[in-house]
Design a protein around this motif. Structure first.
Motif, PDB file in Angstrom:
ATOM      1  N   GLU A 101       0.830  -1.214   0.000  1.00 52.27           N
ATOM      2  CA  GLU A 101       0.000   0.000   0.000  1.00 52.27           C
ATOM      3  C   GLU A 101       0.860   1.257   0.000  1.00 52.27           C
ATOM      4  O   GLU A 101       0.526   2.245  -0.667  1.00 52.27           O
ATOM      5  N   GLN A 102       1.969   1.223   0.745  1.00 53.96           N
ATOM      6  CA  GLN A 102       2.849   2.389   0.773  1.00 53.96           C
ATOM      7  C   GLN A 102       3.448   2.660  -0.607  1.00 53.96           C
ATOM      8  O   GLN A 102       3.477   3.805  -1.073  1.00 53.96           O
ATOM      9  N   ARG A 103       3.880   1.624  -1.277  1.00 59.16           N
ATOM     10  CA  ARG A 103       4.514   1.818  -2.583  1.00 59.16           C
ATOM     11  C   ARG A 103       3.495   2.194  -3.656  1.00 59.16           C
ATOM     12  O   ARG A 103       3.779   3.020  -4.528  1.00 59.16           O
ATOM     13  N   VAL A 104       2.323   1.601  -3.594  1.00 57.08           N
ATOM     14  CA  VAL A 104       1.273   1.983  -4.541  1.00 57.08           C
ATOM     15  C   VAL A 104       0.849   3.423  -4.303  1.00 57.08           C
ATOM     16  O   VAL A 104       0.674   4.206  -5.256  1.00 57.08           O
ATOM     17  N   GLY A 105       0.706   3.801  -3.030  1.00 54.05           N
ATOM     18  CA  GLY A 105       0.341   5.178  -2.717  1.00 54.05           C
ATOM     19  C   GLY A 105       1.391   6.167  -3.170  1.00 54.05           C
ATOM     20  O   GLY A 105       1.065   7.243  -3.693  1.00 54.05           O
ATOM     21  N   ALA A 106       2.664   5.805  -2.998  1.00 53.14           N
ATOM     22  CA  ALA A 106       3.732   6.697  -3.433  1.00 53.14           C
ATOM     23  C   ALA A 106       3.736   6.853  -4.952  1.00 53.14           C
ATOM     24  O   ALA A 106       3.969   7.951  -5.475  1.00 53.14           O
ATOM     25  N   ARG A 156       2.136   8.370 -11.235  1.00 50.81           N
ATOM     26  CA  ARG A 156       2.358   7.176 -12.041  1.00 50.81           C
ATOM     27  C   ARG A 156       1.208   6.186 -11.813  1.00 50.81           C
ATOM     28  O   ARG A 156       0.734   6.035 -10.690  1.00 50.81           O
ATOM     29  N   ASP A 157       0.807   5.511 -12.892  1.00 49.76           N
ATOM     30  CA  ASP A 157      -0.211   4.474 -12.783  1.00 49.76           C
ATOM     31  C   ASP A 157       0.483   3.159 -12.453  1.00 49.76           C
ATOM     32  O   ASP A 157       1.286   2.664 -13.247  1.00 49.76           O
ATOM     33  N   PRO A 158       0.191   2.550 -11.295  1.00 53.55           N
ATOM     34  CA  PRO A 158       0.945   1.350 -10.891  1.00 53.55           C
ATOM     35  C   PRO A 158       0.607   0.102 -11.703  1.00 53.55           C
ATOM     36  O   PRO A 158       1.353  -0.864 -11.658  1.00 53.55           O
ATOM     37  N   HIS A 159      -0.519   0.097 -12.439  1.00 50.53           N
ATOM     38  CA  HIS A 159      -0.893  -1.043 -13.290  1.00 50.53           C
ATOM     39  C   HIS A 159      -0.883  -2.360 -12.507  1.00 50.53           C
ATOM     40  O   HIS A 159      -1.764  -2.661 -11.743  1.00 50.53           O
ATOM     41  N   TYR A 160       0.184  -3.185 -12.728  1.00 53.85           N
ATOM     42  CA  TYR A 160       0.300  -4.486 -12.063  1.00 53.85           C
ATOM     43  C   TYR A 160       0.663  -4.359 -10.587  1.00 53.85           C
ATOM     44  O   TYR A 160       0.473  -5.284  -9.818  1.00 53.85           O
ATOM     45  N   GLY A 161       1.236  -3.226 -10.245  1.00 60.27           N
ATOM     46  CA  GLY A 161       1.756  -3.062  -8.894  1.00 60.27           C
ATOM     47  C   GLY A 161       3.215  -3.463  -8.811  1.00 60.27           C
ATOM     48  O   GLY A 161       3.750  -4.143  -9.696  1.00 60.27           O
ATOM     49  N   PRO A 162       3.905  -3.077  -7.745  1.00 59.22           N
ATOM     50  CA  PRO A 162       5.336  -3.366  -7.613  1.00 59.22           C
ATOM     51  C   PRO A 162       5.580  -4.805  -7.162  1.00 59.22           C
ATOM     52  O   PRO A 162       4.676  -5.490  -6.672  1.00 59.22           O
ATOM     53  N   ARG A 196      -7.200  -5.192  -3.157  1.00 58.85           N
ATOM     54  CA  ARG A 196      -7.593  -4.259  -2.109  1.00 58.85           C
ATOM     55  C   ARG A 196      -6.938  -2.898  -2.304  1.00 58.85           C
ATOM     56  O   ARG A 196      -7.497  -1.855  -1.959  1.00 58.85           O
ATOM     57  N   ALA A 197      -5.719  -2.915  -2.854  1.00 59.08           N
ATOM     58  CA  ALA A 197      -5.018  -1.649  -3.098  1.00 59.08           C
ATOM     59  C   ALA A 197      -5.530  -0.927  -4.334  1.00 59.08           C
ATOM     60  O   ALA A 197      -5.044   0.158  -4.665  1.00 59.08           O
ATOM     61  N   GLY A 198      -6.504  -1.518  -5.041  1.00 53.68           N
ATOM     62  CA  GLY A 198      -7.103  -0.857  -6.189  1.00 53.68           C
ATOM     63  C   GLY A 198      -6.318  -0.985  -7.472  1.00 53.68           C
ATOM     64  O   GLY A 198      -6.505  -0.176  -8.391  1.00 53.68           O
ATOM     65  N   LEU A 199      -5.451  -1.991  -7.565  1.00 54.33           N
ATOM     66  CA  LEU A 199      -4.667  -2.164  -8.782  1.00 54.33           C
ATOM     67  C   LEU A 199      -5.541  -2.775  -9.876  1.00 54.33           C
ATOM     68  O   LEU A 199      -6.198  -3.801  -9.646  1.00 54.33           O
ATOM     69  N   PRO A 200      -5.556  -2.220 -11.063  1.00 49.14           N
ATOM     70  CA  PRO A 200      -6.439  -2.732 -12.116  1.00 49.14           C
ATOM     71  C   PRO A 200      -6.053  -4.133 -12.591  1.00 49.14           C
ATOM     72  O   PRO A 200      -6.910  -4.921 -12.987  1.00 49.14           O
TER      73      PRO A 200
END
Length: 584
Positions: free
Chosen positions: A266-271, A277-283, A329-333
């Motif tokens: 959540e911290q990295r997606v929020g940052a 930046r659009d996180p897409h897949y997430g980190p 949950r973090a809202g990543l598409p």
């Protein structure tokens, strides 16, 4: 006022909020260290919207009914009892330590009796002793059991013995003998008893992580402390208690990773979003120390018995599912693709190589000596691999051949045994294992009998079996994360055995998954206890029901204790313990 230990971070529900206290977790008040609820802009479900204007008063207001009383007098008493942070801290750690102390008494009391090799101790204790002497398991002459028990422990030979289990569990058994010698049965069983005691405390930690409740954690620990299967398996030097301990340790690490990773994701997606930046897949989250620790623990379980490898596989899949839920949950598409294609390979590299490394490390004695069974197999002409596998070091080729031979043995064990038990019956404790029987003096003209029977407390086991069935239904219906975690552990320890229904296996193997059975039972106990916000009649009945059940469990354990610990009792009293014909 500060306390010595900070609270554990709250477990997170699948909706992204901190999980509210589990039903029963506030028996008799909220947990001693209630977690701070992070800010969440999402409205509470079913909450009423704030009015936009003041409603017009009515001329004839409806009379309001008296609200139904909630909670119980026990809640009020418990709240007064834990009214200070110091008392909270005492309960937070004192409750788990108290049931652990009870477990220690039941496991260490009179541990050196009988002064004889019990059941499969004839293999594992003598193997452990020769591991200390040679670094590998070596042979013993016929009749060595009596000599060993009498203190003549040096009659072993130098030739390697053919064994079918990895060495780590035997190294663990050897710890007590390494420190104090093998003359007393107490010391060849002491480390196994310690493992069973530590497992009770570890179960309380896992229970509190799952349920957010010290009370439920203590109940889970109490059930484990007084259950006969757990007591017996802690008082005989077999391998299975170590398998259980390492599997439970790995499970606790997995629970710790769940919140650790979710927060960092959540911290990295929020940052990323804050930076536009659009996180897409997430980190990809590589900093997951608890996954590494879980890999080491599950690898140790497999290094005791190969069945421990199922915990690596089951919880590896569980981690991927947990990561997918966290990304959603973090809202990543692209949360599913991100979990499977990006995070899963990283999780695999953090989990599996560590497990394999720990497993191979357990064979260090076999590698560094020259006398182990099949140690030089690959060096014999015609045995070494050719072609693309020729690069594999010869010791590893020899070890692989040894494993092939042991696997062939395992799947081919069909020799009938009077105390074998079909895995389909394990949850209901239909055929326990009679590990020791002897006649002794006393008890009048009929003499006394002494027994060690691997029989669980029937109230605990039958209730836990029913609870396990209910948890399967509840997972399908509600998809609660705690239920899923418990069932993954239960499935890893139990379901693989259903593929070997015709093998010669025993009831005591069930110790590997017993902690998960007890966590499932504790979950149901929490539902029965209810919540201090429940109507008073509901709350009081729940507390009374659980109290009666726990008192009955303790009394039944006291009744069965003689046949768990080889206490001399009259033959008739022994027969009264056989509630089912298949127990005797």
């Amino acid at each position: 006022m500060s306390v010595a230990e900070p609270p554990e971070p709250p477990a997170r529900g699948d909706d992204g909020r901190s999980t509210p206290p589990f039903p029963g977790s506030d028996l008799f008040t909220a947990d001693p260290f209630p977690p701070e609820r992070p800010h969440d802009p999402t409205p509470e479900p079913f909450s009423a919207p704030e009015p936009t204007s003041t409603p017009e008063p009515t001329s004839d207001p409806e009379p309001t009914s008296t609200p139904e009383p909630t909670g119980s007098r026990h809640d009020e008493w418990w709240a007064r009892l834990l009214a200070t942070p110091r008392r909270h801290a005492l309960w937070y750690w004192g409750g788990p330590l108290l049931v652990t102390l009870l477990a220690a008494v039941l496991r260490f009391w009179n541990l050196g009796h009988p002064q004889a090799l019990v059941f499969d101790e004839t293999y594992y204790v003598k193997d452990a002793w020769t591991l200390l002497q040679h670094g590998y398991e070596s042979t013993w002459p016929d009749g060595a059991d009596a000599d060993f028990a009498a203190g003549d422990t040096d009659v072993y030979g130098d030739a390697a013995s053919y064994v079918v289990h990895p060495p780590l569990g035997k190294w663990m058994i050897a710890l007590g003998m390494a420190a104090f010698g093998a003359d007393s049965a107490f010391w060849w069983r002491a480390s196994t008893a310690l493992a069973g005691t530590v497992a009770v405390f570890l179960l309380t930690l896992a229970g509190r992580r799952l349920f957010g409740s010290t009370m439920l954690a203590v109940i889970a620990g109490l059930l484990f402390a007084v259950d006969g299967n757990a007591i017996v398996m802690s008082r005989v030097a077999l391998l299975d208690n170590w398998l259980m301990l390492f599997a439970l340790l790995g499970f606790w690490f997995v629970l710790l990773d769940r919140d650790w990773t979710a927060r960092r994701l959540e911290q990295r997606v929020g940052a990323a979003r804050a930076a536009g930046r659009d996180p897409h897949y997430g980190p990809v989250v590589w900093a997951r120390p608890w996954v590494i620790a879980a890999g080491a623990a599950f690898g140790a379980a497999a290094a005791v018995k190969w069945s421990g490898a199922w915990f690596v596989a089951a919880f590896g899949i569980y981690l991927v599912i947990v990561d997918a839920v966290a990304r959603r949950r973090a809202g990543l598409p692209l949360w599913a693709s991100g979990a499977v294609l990006k995070q899963a390979p990283a999780t695999f590299l953090l989990l599996v190589p560590i497990a394999v490394g720990v497993y191979l490390a357990s064979w260090t004695g076999w590698f560094v000596t020259s006398g182990g069974y099949d140690r030089h197999w690959a060096e014999t002409a015609g045995n070494a691999a050719t072609g693309w596998l020729s690069w594999v070091p010869l010791p590893l080729q020899s070890l692989w051949h040894f494993h092939q031979s042991a696997y062939t043995y395992h799947v081919g064990v069909h020799t009938p045994h009077p105390w074998q038990a079909n895995p389909l019956t394990w949850l209901f404790m239909i055929r326990p294992t009679n590990m020791y029987y002897a006649d002794s003096a006393g008890c009048g003209d009929g003499g006394c009998t002494e027994s060690i029977i691997g029989l669980g407390n029937p109230l605990i086991w039958w209730a836990a079996a029913i609870s396990a069935g209910y948890l399967v239904y509840r997972l399908i219906r509600r998809r609660e994360w705690a239920v899923g975690a418990i069932l993954v552990g239960l499935a890893a320890g139990y379901l693989p055995w259903l593929a070997y229904l015709d093998r010669t296996v025993f009831q005591f193997y069930s110790i590997a998954f017993e902690p998960f059975l007890l966590l499932g039972l504790t979950f149901v106990i929490g539902l029965i206890l209810g919540h201090r916000g429940d109507p008073s009649w509901r709350r009081e009945r729940g507390i009374l029901t659980v109290a009666v059940f726990l008192i009955a469990v303790v009394l039944v354990s006291a009744f069965f204790l003689p046949i768990w610990t080889a206490q001399p009792i009259p033959p008739l009293l022994r027969q009264l313990h056989f509630w089912l014909p298949s127990w005797g």
